[in-house]
Design an enzyme around this catalytic site. Structure first.
Site, PDB file in Angstrom:
ATOM      1  N   CYS A 154      24.174   6.740  -0.195  1.00  0.00           N
ATOM      2  CA  CYS A 154      25.262   7.713  -0.232  1.00  0.00           C
ATOM      3  C   CYS A 154      26.471   7.097  -0.938  1.00  0.00           C
ATOM      4  O   CYS A 154      26.826   5.936  -0.717  1.00  0.00           O
ATOM      5  CB  CYS A 154      25.637   8.138   1.186  1.00  0.00           C
ATOM      6  SG  CYS A 154      27.055   9.270   1.261  1.00  0.00           S
ATOM      7  N   CYS A 182      29.175   6.345   1.933  1.00  0.00           N
ATOM      8  CA  CYS A 182      28.873   5.513   3.098  1.00  0.00           C
ATOM      9  C   CYS A 182      27.620   4.713   2.789  1.00  0.00           C
ATOM     10  O   CYS A 182      27.108   4.742   1.673  1.00  0.00           O
ATOM     11  CB  CYS A 182      28.705   6.364   4.366  1.00  0.00           C
ATOM     12  SG  CYS A 182      27.282   7.486   4.331  1.00  0.00           S
ATOM     13  N   CYS A 216      25.052  12.007   1.628  1.00  0.00           N
ATOM     14  CA  CYS A 216      24.250  12.217   2.839  1.00  0.00           C
ATOM     15  C   CYS A 216      24.459  13.629   3.379  1.00  0.00           C
ATOM     16  O   CYS A 216      25.499  14.245   3.201  1.00  0.00           O
ATOM     17  CB  CYS A 216      24.607  11.182   3.903  1.00  0.00           C
ATOM     18  SG  CYS A 216      26.326  11.223   4.442  1.00  0.00           S
ATOM     19  N   HIS A 242      28.639  14.150   4.054  1.00  0.00           N
ATOM     20  CA  HIS A 242      29.388  13.933   2.817  1.00  0.00           C
ATOM     21  C   HIS A 242      28.965  14.881   1.700  1.00  0.00           C
ATOM     22  O   HIS A 242      29.760  15.185   0.808  1.00  0.00           O
ATOM     23  CB  HIS A 242      29.235  12.478   2.368  1.00  0.00           C
ATOM     24  CG  HIS A 242      29.965  11.519   3.255  1.00  0.00           C
ATOM     25  ND1 HIS A 242      29.476  10.276   3.596  1.00  0.00           N
ATOM     26  CD2 HIS A 242      31.141  11.638   3.916  1.00  0.00           C
ATOM     27  CE1 HIS A 242      30.330   9.663   4.394  1.00  0.00           C
ATOM     28  NE2 HIS A 242      31.342  10.482   4.611  1.00  0.00           N
ATOM     29  N   CYS A 295      -1.481  23.812   0.736  1.00  0.00           N
ATOM     30  CA  CYS A 295      -2.534  23.201  -0.071  1.00  0.00           C
ATOM     31  C   CYS A 295      -3.758  22.869   0.770  1.00  0.00           C
ATOM     32  O   CYS A 295      -4.882  22.840   0.261  1.00  0.00           O
ATOM     33  CB  CYS A 295      -2.011  21.961  -0.781  1.00  0.00           C
ATOM     34  SG  CYS A 295      -1.205  20.770   0.319  1.00  0.00           S
ATOM     35  N   HIS A 316      -0.025  16.112   0.309  1.00  0.00           N
ATOM     36  CA  HIS A 316      -0.625  17.144  -0.534  1.00  0.00           C
ATOM     37  C   HIS A 316      -2.140  16.980  -0.509  1.00  0.00           C
ATOM     38  O   HIS A 316      -2.662  15.874  -0.395  1.00  0.00           O
ATOM     39  CB  HIS A 316      -0.092  17.003  -1.961  1.00  0.00           C
ATOM     40  CG  HIS A 316      -0.588  18.044  -2.906  1.00  0.00           C
ATOM     41  ND1 HIS A 316      -0.400  19.394  -2.694  1.00  0.00           N
ATOM     42  CD2 HIS A 316      -1.268  17.943  -4.081  1.00  0.00           C
ATOM     43  CE1 HIS A 316      -0.943  20.072  -3.707  1.00  0.00           C
ATOM     44  NE2 HIS A 316      -1.469  19.211  -4.549  1.00  0.00           N
TER      45      HIS A 316
END
Length: 852
Positions: free
Chosen positions: A206, A209, A226, A239, A340, A812
């Site tokens: 971030c 931070c 973040c 943030h 899937c 997946h």
């Protein structure tokens, strides 16, 4: 009636009074959609035709079901409904000089909000025009819409309500798979700053931070910030939201969710998750190539985590130019959002001739005898899906570029490749706590769920799931008395353990693990992956070796003792499904996957695993029931966590395993397994265990083992306990009925009635079929018992399903099938000739018997 005359328009424009008079006889059959009514205006109930199809879609103005041209008359003949709304989307090339980069022009845009723009054509070069007409049967008279002044008010209101109705696959629950995301209003005009920002391949953090998880990339300026706890379910200081309030930059994508199929995008302005149709372009602006990105669970790119990158690339055959395949049997399926697993399983299922014959071969009969609402009929939906995959109608090669311009001068008849199994998924997952959600699921669990539905919805004289069914002989031996017990059970899948101790590259694995831990501690890129290489023969040997039986009660000793169990095949199925048990549980009880390479054979011989039954010199354990201890206070009953974990490793939900162990009185995983099989279709199957209060316990403690069955049927938990002691199901039911569901008295009754009369109550047979997933059916020879297709134990591989990711909760699925002498990869909508089928990395393998 001639097809050409069937859909002709009216000969002349009628006056307002004439139109009203024409509609008078049909007014009682025209309904206005109310809240809760489902309007199927995007997909035919019997096929995958839509308003985009050449013939458009006809929506019944009474039932609100949609039908393609080939199936509309079937509904008219069955119901007598005469008024349909015909919906059609026309695609045309934009006139020269149209502004480049603009979204396609839409006329009457409100009519088909749920339709998607085809990805086959560049939307900047084409425009879409939506058309609606009322069609009256049997004269096939057409009335163009809107026609407000001429039509009666009721008809106008009904048409408007139907055209503006939301998708039938929308729900209010935010975590439901049917909650389809909408394209963000900012996606088309999003401004991206040319500030030179490029997202590095590692070390994300971030900007404000030190957080390295739950990170969001703002798609306007490339800021990495973040998130907040309430939105994502993981920690953050908010943030990303603060940045939006300061700048107004509306869209952000969650790092770690970017895959070749899309990403999680959030609109701060619209305050909800959204779709970004231009996500690939927006990510490329910051140097992110979607085709090289995979989902991770810790917010880091998989480029930093070698094991997952390698797995995704190898299984999807990345880096190899694959030739697309078209035609019957080569139709892709759209990913509806973590669907899937369903796509992969259904591609494998409908590659089997017995399923093709049962559903596609019987398609006319199934459709003609389907209920008035075919969206709620299992066989209809199976036949529809099978036809969609095998007919070739939805898998056609694209037209040559030089022909497109010529065709566009008239009207483009767009060829759509692939099908969207929304209706199928909505039905097959209805009421299931997991498959009805938007979360990723285990393909093996879905396979068994599908087989259960096939068993409960017979079609014709042949049950296609017979090809998977086999009998397992379980030999349990008391280690102290050396006496044995033989039992049989039905199964549909062979589960092979991963023999990690047999890895042939142990030294390399140890060295890799040391380097990996050092790199993680220093936050450096991980070393190149070293995957464990496991011989298939070691897995097969681990399957055949005896295993310890937890809490074994020896009837010979009348006490708990050490016991071992060995499993063998009492019959060999026509099609053998093999699951590699790659998934285990971490200390946090989150499923994790073993990243291994197993040399799965093309030809498999398991003849040596044939069951032999009681051998000379063996002495059977006496048929003496263990003492039933029912506590005065049901809350005092401890739950054997070892049995719970044994069941959970089989793939069952954790809470269901806890309930199974509790309701079967801690008699071990085997008894609890029978409870699971009998209750896995109940709506609260995976809900947390709620122990009843003392006052709710029925006489003799019966309720401590489960609720009293409906229609005077014994509680299934008690039936399972008695069956686990070696008695027949009908005998257990008779005994419980005769003793008012008192378990102890029922056991006494059984010993005092050694030869009870056969139960022949038809209602009982129906209940058994509904409540027991492995219910007995007539065998092919006419004797009582499971119907099996026994034969030699030699098989050839024809398909496998692979999983990419770290656990069943993420990742997946891709399917590889051998067709017409070559391997084909089915990756959702993409169907291509396979160049390097990764047979060593599969999760579920499909073998067919080699004729002797």
């Amino acid at each position: 009636m001639q097809r050409a005359a069937l859909f002709r328009a009216g000969d002349a424009q009628m006056a307002a009074g004439d139109l009203g008079e024409l509609l008078v006889p049909y007014m009682p059959t025209i309904r206005v959609p109310k809240s809760g009514d489902r309007v199927y205006k995007t997909e035919c109930a019997f096929s995958y035709d839509s308003p985009d199809s050449e013939g458009g879609l006809y929506v019944c103005m009474n039932t609100f079901l949609g039908f393609g041209r080939e199936h509309m008359e079937r509904h008219y003949r069955k119901t007598g409904q005469c008024v349909y709304l015909h919906l059609k989307r026309h695609v045309r090339q934009k006139v020269p000089g149209a502004s480049g980069g603009a979204l396609p022009k839409r006329r009457n845009a409100k009519l088909f909000l749920d339709l998607e723009i085809s990805s086959d054509l560049n939307s900047d070069d084409f425009e879409y025009e939506d058309e609606a007409k009322l069609v009256l049967f049997p004269d096939h008279y057409e009335i163009s819409l809107p026609n407000i002044e001429e039509l009666p008010a009721l008809v106008t209101i009904a048409c408007d309500a139907l055209l503006s109705a939301k998708s039938p696959y929308r729900k209010q629950e935010p975590d439901s798979w049917e909650e389809e995301l909408q394209a963000s209003k900012h996606a088309k005009t999003l401004v991206q700053l040319d500030n030179g920002v490029r997202i590095p391949p590692s070390g994300w953090k971030c900007c404000r931070c030190d957080l390295r998880e739950n990170l969001w990339l703002n798609l306007t300026d490339g800021s990495v910030l973040c998130g907040k706890w309430f939105f994502d379910g993981s920690g953050g200081n908010g943030h990303a939201t603060e940045h939006y309030r300061e700048t107004g930059y509306p869209l952000a994508v969650k790092l770690g969710t970017i895959t070749p199929d899309g990403a999680d995008v959030y609109s701060f302005d619209e305050e909800e998750p959204v779709l970004d149709p231009h996500i690939a372009k927006h990510l490329a602006h910051f140097g992110i190539d979607m085709l090289q990105m995979q989902v991770t669970e810790n917010g880091l790119r998989d480029n930093d985590i070698k094991p997952r990158v390698s797995e995704w690339e190898v299984i999807q055959e990345a880096g190899v130019k694959l030739k697309p395949m078209y035609g019957p049997g080569y139709t892709g399926m759209k990913n509806l959002g973590n669907s899937c697993y369903l796509n992969a399983v259904m591609q494998a299922i409908f590659s089997i001739p017995e399923f093709q014959r049962a559903y596609v071969g019987n398609l006319p009969r199934i459709f003609d005898y389907s209920p008035l609402d075919p969206t709620q009929d299992f066989n209809t939906q199976m036949a529809k899906l099978g036809h969609g995959l095998l007919s070739g109608q939805y898998s056609k090669p694209p037209m040559k570029s030089e022909l497109i311009e010529q065709v566009m001068k008239e009207e483009h008849k767009l060829q759509h490749n692939g099908i969207s199994p929304r209706m199928f998924k909505a039905f097959i997952s209805k009421g299931h706590p997991e498959f009805s959600s938007n979360r990723q699921q285990d393909a093996q669990e879905f396979f068994l769920h599908l087989i259960n539905l096939v068993e409960r919805n017979p079609v014709g004289s042949e049950n296609p799931s017979d090809v998977f069914r086999f009998l397992v002989e379980e030999r349990t031996q008391c280690c102290q008395s050396r006496k044995v017990r033989y039992t049989e059970r039905v199964d549909y899948i062979m589960q092979l353990p991963v023999a990690m101790e047999a890895a042939t590259n142990k030294d390399e694995l140890i060295a890799y693990e040391l380097k990996r831990r050092e790199a993680e501690a220093a936050r450096r890129p991980l070393p190149e992956l070293v995957r464990a290489k496991i011989p298939f023969s070691a897995c097969l040997q681990a399957f055949s070796e005896p295993s310890n039986v937890e809490d074994f009660w020896s009837s010979a000793l009348q006490a708990k003792s050490a016991g071992v169990k060995t499993s063998r095949f009492a019959s060999f199925p026509e099609y053998l499904v093999v699951q590699i048990k790659k998934f285990t549980f971490g200390l946090d009880w989150i499923p994790k996957k073993l990243d291994v390479s197993i040399d799965m054979p093309d030809f498999l011989d398991i003849s040596h695993l044939r069951a032999r039954g009681l051998q000379p010199g063996e002495e059977e354990l006496p048929d003496i029931a263990p003492p039933i201890v029912i506590p005065d206070d049901p809350k005092a009953l401890d739950i054997d966590e070892s049995s719970v974990m044994q069941l959970a490793e089989m793939g069952f939900p954790l809470e269901a395993c806890r309930k199974a162990v509790y309701y079967t009185g801690n008699l071990g995983a085997e008894v609890a397994f029978n409870w699971i099989i009998a209750h896995m279709e109940e709506p609260d199957f995976a809900e947390p265990l709620v122990i009843p209060a003392f006052g709710e316990v029925a006489s003799s403690g019966a309720a401590a083992l489960g609720a009293v069955g409906l229609d005077n049927q014994p509680p299934e938990e008690m039936v399972a306990i008695i069956i686990s002691m070696g008695f027949q199901r009908n005998l257990a039911i008779q005994a419980l009925k005769a003793t008012n569901n008192n378990l102890e008295r029922a056991l006494e009754w059984i010993f005092s009635h050694p030869d009870p009369e056969e139960e022949s109550d038809p209602a009982l047979d129906t209940m058994d079929m509904e409540n027991n997933a492995n219910a007995n059916i007539l065998s092919e020879t006419g004797s009582e018992g499971p119907r099996i297709k026994d034969g030699p134990g030699r098989y050839e591989l024809f398909g496998f399903i692979s999983h990419m990711g770290t656990s069943t909760m993420s990742g997946h699925y891709v399917c590889h099938l051998r067709k017409e002498g070559r391997w084909v990869i089915y990756n959702d909508l993409r169907v291509c000739a396979s160049e390097r089928p990764p047979k060593d990395l599969g999760y579920i393998y499909f073998y067919h018997r080699i004729p002797s």
